[in-house]
Write a protein that holds these residues in place. Structure first.
Motif, PDB file in Angstrom:
ATOM      1  N   PHE A 191       0.744  -1.120  -0.189  1.00 38.43           N
ATOM      2  CA  PHE A 191      -0.330  -0.378  -0.125  1.00 38.43           C
ATOM      3  C   PHE A 191       0.561   1.408  -0.238  1.00 38.43           C
ATOM      4  CE2 PHE A 191      -3.691   2.367   2.954  1.00 38.43           C
ATOM      5  CZ  PHE A 191      -3.642   2.828   1.289  1.00 38.43           C
ATOM      6  N   LYS A 192       0.763   2.370  -0.800  1.00 36.10           N
ATOM      7  CA  LYS A 192       1.658   2.831  -0.954  1.00 36.10           C
ATOM      8  C   LYS A 192       1.959   4.337  -0.084  1.00 36.10           C
ATOM      9  CE  LYS A 192      -1.469   6.194  -3.798  1.00 36.10           C
ATOM     10  NZ  LYS A 192      -1.956   7.077  -5.599  1.00 36.10           N
ATOM     11  N   ILE A 193       0.220   4.512   0.339  1.00 44.75           N
ATOM     12  CA  ILE A 193       0.561   5.184   1.795  1.00 44.75           C
ATOM     13  C   ILE A 193       1.803   5.644   3.003  1.00 44.75           C
ATOM     14  CG2 ILE A 193      -0.846   4.122   3.311  1.00 44.75           C
ATOM     15  CD1 ILE A 193      -1.419   8.000   2.050  1.00 44.75           C
ATOM     16  N   ILE A 194       2.056   4.199   3.117  1.00 42.32           N
ATOM     17  CA  ILE A 194       3.046   3.857   4.133  1.00 42.32           C
ATOM     18  C   ILE A 194       4.414   4.490   3.215  1.00 42.32           C
ATOM     19  CG2 ILE A 194       4.640   1.390   4.643  1.00 42.32           C
ATOM     20  CD1 ILE A 194       0.985   1.937   4.943  1.00 42.32           C
ATOM     21  N   LYS A 195       4.943   4.442   2.277  1.00 42.98           N
ATOM     22  CA  LYS A 195       6.218   5.501   2.013  1.00 42.98           C
ATOM     23  C   LYS A 195       5.711   6.513   2.090  1.00 42.98           C
ATOM     24  CE  LYS A 195       9.884   4.958  -1.825  1.00 42.98           C
ATOM     25  NZ  LYS A 195       9.594   4.780  -2.869  1.00 42.98           N
ATOM     26  N   ILE A 196       4.812   7.072   1.739  1.00 44.92           N
ATOM     27  CA  ILE A 196       4.510   8.684   1.759  1.00 44.92           C
ATOM     28  C   ILE A 196       4.321   9.233   2.849  1.00 44.92           C
ATOM     29  CG2 ILE A 196       2.471   9.980   1.240  1.00 44.92           C
ATOM     30  CD1 ILE A 196       1.495   8.465  -1.234  1.00 44.92           C
ATOM     31  N   LEU A 197       3.940   8.713   3.745  1.00 44.14           N
ATOM     32  CA  LEU A 197       4.227   8.581   4.873  1.00 44.14           C
ATOM     33  C   LEU A 197       5.917   8.576   6.033  1.00 44.14           C
ATOM     34  CD1 LEU A 197       1.267   7.569   7.294  1.00 44.14           C
ATOM     35  CD2 LEU A 197       1.465   9.545   6.188  1.00 44.14           C
ATOM     36  N   ASN A 198       6.464   7.665   5.775  1.00 46.65           N
ATOM     37  CA  ASN A 198       8.201   7.619   5.920  1.00 46.65           C
ATOM     38  C   ASN A 198       8.460   8.575   5.416  1.00 46.65           C
ATOM     39  OD1 ASN A 198       7.736   3.904   5.646  1.00 46.65           O
ATOM     40  ND2 ASN A 198       7.429   5.408   7.413  1.00 46.65           N
ATOM     41  N   VAL A 199       8.316   8.916   4.059  1.00 43.50           N
ATOM     42  CA  VAL A 199       8.978  10.360   3.042  1.00 43.50           C
ATOM     43  C   VAL A 199       8.397  11.510   3.994  1.00 43.50           C
ATOM     44  CG1 VAL A 199       9.620  12.090   1.098  1.00 43.50           C
ATOM     45  CG2 VAL A 199       9.142   8.843   1.354  1.00 43.50           C
ATOM     46  N   SER A 200       7.383  11.449   5.022  1.00 48.85           N
ATOM     47  CA  SER A 200       6.775  12.737   4.839  1.00 48.85           C
ATOM     48  C   SER A 200       7.501  13.104   6.711  1.00 48.85           C
ATOM     49  CB  SER A 200       5.270  13.089   4.920  1.00 48.85           C
ATOM     50  OG  SER A 200       5.169  12.603   3.553  1.00 48.85           O
ATOM     51  N   GLY A 201       7.767  12.120   7.145  1.00 43.62           N
ATOM     52  CA  GLY A 201       8.268  12.251   8.432  1.00 43.62           C
ATOM     53  C   GLY A 201       7.957  11.580   9.170  1.00 43.62           C
ATOM     54  N   TRP A 202       6.189  10.632   8.690  1.00 41.52           N
ATOM     55  CA  TRP A 202       6.262   9.630   9.927  1.00 41.52           C
ATOM     56  C   TRP A 202       6.819   8.481   9.771  1.00 41.52           C
ATOM     57  CZ3 TRP A 202       2.545  12.247  13.102  1.00 41.52           C
ATOM     58  CH2 TRP A 202       2.562  13.175  13.004  1.00 41.52           C
ATOM     59  N   ILE A 203       7.886   8.649  10.259  1.00 41.57           N
ATOM     60  CA  ILE A 203       9.243   6.953  10.136  1.00 41.57           C
ATOM     61  C   ILE A 203       8.838   6.319  11.160  1.00 41.57           C
ATOM     62  CG2 ILE A 203      10.894   8.949  10.090  1.00 41.57           C
ATOM     63  CD1 ILE A 203      12.066   8.794  12.609  1.00 41.57           C
ATOM     64  N   ASN A 204       7.787   5.859  12.095  1.00 42.23           N
ATOM     65  CA  ASN A 204       7.734   4.551  12.734  1.00 42.23           C
ATOM     66  C   ASN A 204       6.348   3.886  12.130  1.00 42.23           C
ATOM     67  OD1 ASN A 204       9.889   4.286  14.812  1.00 42.23           O
ATOM     68  ND2 ASN A 204       8.846   6.412  15.050  1.00 42.23           N
ATOM     69  N   THR A 205       5.745   3.930  10.673  1.00 42.28           N
ATOM     70  CA  THR A 205       5.029   3.650  10.202  1.00 42.28           C
ATOM     71  C   THR A 205       5.583   2.128   9.445  1.00 42.28           C
ATOM     72  OG1 THR A 205       4.234   6.003   9.298  1.00 42.28           O
ATOM     73  CG2 THR A 205       2.707   3.789   8.738  1.00 42.28           C
ATOM     74  N   LYS A 206       4.420   1.456   9.622  1.00 45.58           N
ATOM     75  CA  LYS A 206       4.494   0.162   9.623  1.00 45.58           C
ATOM     76  C   LYS A 206       3.265  -0.499   9.283  1.00 45.58           C
ATOM     77  CE  LYS A 206       8.490  -1.057  12.847  1.00 45.58           C
ATOM     78  NZ  LYS A 206       7.956   0.089  13.287  1.00 45.58           N
ATOM     79  N   ILE A 207       3.918  -1.747   8.159  1.00 44.94           N
ATOM     80  CA  ILE A 207       2.444  -2.123   7.619  1.00 44.94           C
ATOM     81  C   ILE A 207       2.796  -3.756   8.105  1.00 44.94           C
ATOM     82  CG2 ILE A 207       3.111  -2.346   5.783  1.00 44.94           C
ATOM     83  CD1 ILE A 207      -0.068  -2.199   4.701  1.00 44.94           C
ATOM     84  N   ILE A 208       1.093  -4.465   7.985  1.00 46.62           N
ATOM     85  CA  ILE A 208       1.427  -5.871   8.535  1.00 46.62           C
ATOM     86  C   ILE A 208       0.494  -6.671   8.117  1.00 46.62           C
ATOM     87  CG2 ILE A 208       2.517  -6.170  10.973  1.00 46.62           C
ATOM     88  CD1 ILE A 208       0.501  -6.420  12.080  1.00 46.62           C
ATOM     89  N   LYS A 209       0.917  -7.399   7.268  1.00 49.37           N
ATOM     90  CA  LYS A 209      -1.093  -8.832   6.402  1.00 49.37           C
ATOM     91  C   LYS A 209      -1.790  -8.977   7.261  1.00 49.37           C
ATOM     92  CE  LYS A 209      -0.603 -11.081   3.128  1.00 49.37           C
ATOM     93  NZ  LYS A 209       0.083 -12.493   2.249  1.00 49.37           N
ATOM     94  N   ASP A 210      -2.219  -9.308   8.730  1.00 46.78           N
ATOM     95  CA  ASP A 210      -2.720  -9.420   9.389  1.00 46.78           C
ATOM     96  C   ASP A 210      -2.962  -9.208  11.375  1.00 46.78           C
ATOM     97  OD1 ASP A 210      -5.256  -9.807  10.741  1.00 46.78           O
ATOM     98  OD2 ASP A 210      -5.849 -11.695   9.363  1.00 46.78           O
ATOM     99  N   ILE A 211      -3.686  -9.616  12.208  1.00 46.66           N
ATOM    100  CA  ILE A 211      -2.753  -9.699  13.517  1.00 46.66           C
ATOM    101  C   ILE A 211      -3.428 -10.869  13.518  1.00 46.66           C
ATOM    102  CG2 ILE A 211      -3.125  -9.224  15.865  1.00 46.66           C
ATOM    103  CD1 ILE A 211      -3.472  -5.711  15.117  1.00 46.66           C
ATOM    104  N   ASP A 212      -2.489 -11.746  14.463  1.00 51.10           N
ATOM    105  CA  ASP A 212      -2.970 -12.926  15.072  1.00 51.10           C
ATOM    106  C   ASP A 212      -2.384 -13.161  16.608  1.00 51.10           C
ATOM    107  OD1 ASP A 212      -0.051 -12.762  14.995  1.00 51.10           O
ATOM    108  OD2 ASP A 212       0.467 -14.857  13.736  1.00 51.10           O
ATOM    109  N   ASN A 213      -1.885 -12.114  16.889  1.00 52.41           N
ATOM    110  CA  ASN A 213      -1.466 -11.826  18.890  1.00 52.41           C
ATOM    111  C   ASN A 213      -1.599 -10.316  18.889  1.00 52.41           C
ATOM    112  OD1 ASN A 213      -1.013 -11.842  21.318  1.00 52.41           O
ATOM    113  ND2 ASN A 213       1.403 -12.176  21.291  1.00 52.41           N
ATOM    114  N   PRO A 214      -2.949 -10.317  19.260  1.00 49.95           N
ATOM    115  CA  PRO A 214      -3.422  -9.151  19.890  1.00 49.95           C
ATOM    116  C   PRO A 214      -2.354  -8.139  20.609  1.00 49.95           C
ATOM    117  CG  PRO A 214      -4.826  -9.938  20.739  1.00 49.95           C
ATOM    118  CD  PRO A 214      -4.193 -10.792  19.421  1.00 49.95           C
TER     119      PRO A 214
END
Length: 211
Positions: free
Chosen positions: A98-121
């Motif tokens: 999802f392209k928004i992740i890279k855009i946010l990183n470049v904008s300074g939100w450096i701790n933005t991550k993406i995962i496919k799903d959550i198996d352990n909340p």
């Protein structure tokens, strides 16, 4: 001197003394006024010098001095830059490109991550996140939510009420009466402009406790 001797009787008469006294008082008052004006002029110059010095000091210290931007504005900008570095943002999306992740990183939100799903909340990745974006489709499957992303977002908001949970999707329809829509903090279209994602993040980053 001869004039004084010739007219001494008149000078030392009552009228002469009165006239001479008036003349003397005139010159004394005039000298006093000149002295006073001199003091005011010096005081005015000193006042201007002091004011100029204050303005210069304010500029050096970043304080407001009329034409300068308020210090609060500068502080808000500094705070935003700090929050960009400290805010942990997690996207849950089966499309990990999802392209928004890279855009946010470049904008300074450096701790933005993406995962496919959550198996352990209770994982550190989830617990340490301040803002969570949850896609409606293709996630929540590992935890068995029949409503997929809606069920997962609803669960996360109940478990972590202090976190900001936002749902998004490419679908225009869907279950408009799902409980998650009343529980989560916001929702938007997946194809929304990157600026819309950033506006939401800026807003919620200012509301969460980053400690």
């Amino acid at each position: 001197m001869d004039w004084i001797i010739e007219n001494k009787d008149w000078i030392f008469s009552g009228i002469g003394v009165l006239i001479i006294g008036i003349i003397i008082n005139y010159f004394i008052d005039r000298n006093k006024q000149n002295d006073k004006l001199g003091i005011l002029d010096n005081s005015s110059e000193s006042s201007v010098e002091v004011k100029n010095e204050v303005v210069i000091n304010n500029i050096l210290e970043g304080k407001n001095s009329g034409n300068l931007a308020p210090k609060s504005a500068l502080s808000s900008k500094d705070e935003l830059e700090t929050r960009k570095k400290l805010t942990n943002i997690l996207f849950v999306d089966d499309d990990t490109k999802f392209k928004i992740i890279k855009i946010l990183n470049v904008s300074g939100w450096i701790n933005t991550k993406i995962i496919k799903d959550i198996d352990n909340p209770d994982s550190d990745l989830v617990k340490n996140s301040h803002i969570l974006f949850v896609d409606i489709n293709g996630v929540g499957i590992k935890m068995g939510f029949k409503d997929e992303g809606l069920g997962l977002a609803n669960y996360l908001k109940k478990k972590y009420p202090e976190k900001k949970v936002i749902i998004y999707s490419t679908e225009q329809g869907g279950n408009r009466f799902h409980e998650a829509l009343r529980k989560v903090d916001d929702f938007l279209h997946k194809n929304a402009e990157p600026s819309e994602f950033q506006e939401i993040i800026e807003q919620f980053s200012a509301e969460v406790d980053l400690k």
